[in-house]
Design a protein around this motif. Sequence first.
Motif, PDB file in Angstrom:
ATOM      1  N   ASP A  40       0.845  -1.311   0.065  1.00 52.95           N
ATOM      2  CA  ASP A  40       0.104   0.066  -0.050  1.00 52.95           C
ATOM      3  C   ASP A  40       1.028   1.184  -0.042  1.00 52.95           C
ATOM      4  O   ASP A  40       0.355   2.242  -0.590  1.00 52.95           O
ATOM      5  N   GLY A 160      -1.657  -4.479   9.450  1.00 54.10           N
ATOM      6  CA  GLY A 160      -3.040  -4.998   8.536  1.00 54.10           C
ATOM      7  C   GLY A 160      -4.281  -4.461   9.011  1.00 54.10           C
ATOM      8  O   GLY A 160      -5.060  -4.199   8.362  1.00 54.10           O
ATOM      9  N   ALA A 164      -7.033  -2.241   7.395  1.00 52.31           N
ATOM     10  CA  ALA A 164      -8.256  -2.530   7.005  1.00 52.31           C
ATOM     11  C   ALA A 164      -9.278  -1.574   7.752  1.00 52.31           C
ATOM     12  O   ALA A 164     -10.411  -1.181   7.280  1.00 52.31           O
ATOM     13  N   ASP A 168      -6.194   2.286   2.597  1.00 50.61           N
ATOM     14  CA  ASP A 168      -4.927   1.827   2.127  1.00 50.61           C
ATOM     15  C   ASP A 168      -4.077   3.454   2.194  1.00 50.61           C
ATOM     16  O   ASP A 168      -2.871   3.192   2.550  1.00 50.61           O
ATOM     17  N   GLN A 341       0.537 -11.936   0.456  1.00 49.61           N
ATOM     18  CA  GLN A 341      -0.070 -11.033  -0.163  1.00 49.61           C
ATOM     19  C   GLN A 341       0.121 -10.984  -1.564  1.00 49.61           C
ATOM     20  O   GLN A 341      -1.074 -10.935  -2.321  1.00 49.61           O
ATOM     21  N   GLY A 345      -2.720 -13.426  -2.819  1.00 49.31           N
ATOM     22  CA  GLY A 345      -3.697 -12.557  -2.493  1.00 49.31           C
ATOM     23  C   GLY A 345      -4.354 -12.228  -1.451  1.00 49.31           C
ATOM     24  O   GLY A 345      -5.485 -11.955  -1.400  1.00 49.31           O
ATOM     25  N   PHE A 346      -3.653 -12.530  -0.376  1.00 53.79           N
ATOM     26  CA  PHE A 346      -4.343 -12.235   0.993  1.00 53.79           C
ATOM     27  C   PHE A 346      -4.257 -10.712   1.367  1.00 53.79           C
ATOM     28  O   PHE A 346      -3.625 -10.028   0.880  1.00 53.79           O
ATOM     29  N   PRO A 347      -5.507 -10.481   1.863  1.00 45.72           N
ATOM     30  CA  PRO A 347      -5.445  -8.803   2.361  1.00 45.72           C
ATOM     31  C   PRO A 347      -4.553  -8.589   3.608  1.00 45.72           C
ATOM     32  O   PRO A 347      -3.855  -9.787   4.126  1.00 45.72           O
ATOM     33  N   ALA A 348      -3.876  -7.705   3.726  1.00 39.66           N
ATOM     34  CA  ALA A 348      -2.922  -7.386   4.788  1.00 39.66           C
ATOM     35  C   ALA A 348      -3.423  -7.768   6.143  1.00 39.66           C
ATOM     36  O   ALA A 348      -2.304  -8.225   6.782  1.00 39.66           O
ATOM     37  N   GLU A 350      -5.009 -10.286   7.098  1.00 43.91           N
ATOM     38  CA  GLU A 350      -5.035 -11.924   7.164  1.00 43.91           C
ATOM     39  C   GLU A 350      -3.584 -12.242   7.025  1.00 43.91           C
ATOM     40  O   GLU A 350      -2.991 -13.088   7.842  1.00 43.91           O
TER      41      GLU A 350
END
Length: 520
Positions: A40, A160, A164, A168, A341, A345-348, A350
């Motif tokens: 980000d 993360g 969330a 970003d 990530q 493709g995990f979000p920050a 997770e």
Amino acid sequence: MGNVSESVMSAEQRKILAVMLVPMFMSLLSVSIVNVILPDMQRSIGASNSAIQWVLSGYTLAFGVFLVAAGRAGDLFGRGRLFVIGVGVFAAGSLIAGLAPDPLMLNLARIVMGIGSGLLSPQGVGMIQQYFHGKLRGRAFGMFGTIVGVSVGIGPVLGGGLIAILGDEWGWRSAFLINVPIALIAIILGRLWLPRSAWVGSDTAADSDTASADAVSNDTTSNGTASDEGASPDRAPNGDDRTRADFDPIGILLLAVGTLLVMLPFLERSLGAWIYALVPIGAVVVIVWVRWENRYARRGGSPMVDMQLFRTRSFAYGASLSSVYFVGMPGVWVIVALYLQNGLGFPALEAGLIGLPSALLSAAGAQAAGRVVLTFGRKMVVLGVGIALTGVVASALIVLAHETWGISIWWMLASLGVLGIGQGMTISPNQTLTLAEVPVEYAGTSGGIMQTGQRVGTAIGIAVVTAVFFAFQSLAGYSAAIIAGFTVIALIIIAAGIIGVIDLGRGRKKAARAEELAKS
């Protein structure tokens, strides 16, 4: 310990720990929290891959370069004084980083943050040496190890979570801005809670073991020596006219240049293979620094680092083990974040949560180890390194099984948890054992030396591990990249374990000789 209990911390000691450990946690968190906010951050300010690497390594570079000089300054001018200055510098760098409009400003701010961390960190280690003794020192270093372990594991979770909640743009900025109010509170509490003896140099009479312990409660010695307030910080302990402010500027410059030359090739690999010629040049500068320090001492000066410290085998082996261990371990969290990530493709949030069990188990392991380290000694450190190695290998096998048979990648919660247990059993016990035989007047300097090895190791290790990761990623994808990274880390941890085994054998031989002499 005078009127301070050998087994129960006084209220003054608890205040000292609170003042020290919160800013130290904050400075170490600023290493791990960056791992998960990098993507980000990079998109927000349009940073190149090279600039992003400097966000990671520039902080650690500045951190490492200032540690020994800051430890020396704390010994000379007062550890509390340098601690508060360092917290202030760190807060200023955090504010600038959180508001940075471009990569250049961000990297400059991270260097300022690194300087602040370099100023404050050795003072914390020095004050543990100064105000805690025996089992209480082991417990204090156990809390320090908890701070290290939790900061490494909780950083990605916090980063993360902020992204969330705040989005970003302000998510990654708040990861820096959150340091500012915490630092201001730490400065105020430092002025209120640190004893008077923390504000003068350790060459005064009040810095003997007895005086340091008693100063926690009443800031005076128990044997009739002068109080800290009355001692003169401008004279050497033998009463001659040499001032204590013998800061050895040439020694400081030589070590800083040598450190920079050794580390720069790992941070600026894009300039070409020729830059690695700086490594042997840096090594030569470090050798010149060692010779200068010895010569300076023979001429009657007070060197930046008394090389006699390295004749203390427990210090030499322990500092070496710590340096090698930190070459490998911090890279784990960098490549795990990149794999989860960018690869999966995990979000920050997770991606950060996968390190939470490791942080909690590391904290528990450090607390338990700090209470019994003097009983088990170096065996505990060797066992901890072995458990950490098991966690790294298991993590690599889980990735392989995920890619081959489709098992859930969340099994890494368990393998990284094993790693956390090993880390808790390694860092704080090794710190306690390494500094156990170091005189308190060298507490800041020795702590700076040890942490310099850790920070230099971290910078080099992250550069090497990420270079391996990206090389394999371009050739064979993210799964091959993280397995290759884990393999490199495992080899480094094995090297640290070998150092521990050698020191363990040395200790056993020493004990056997002492037993034979006692019988004869």
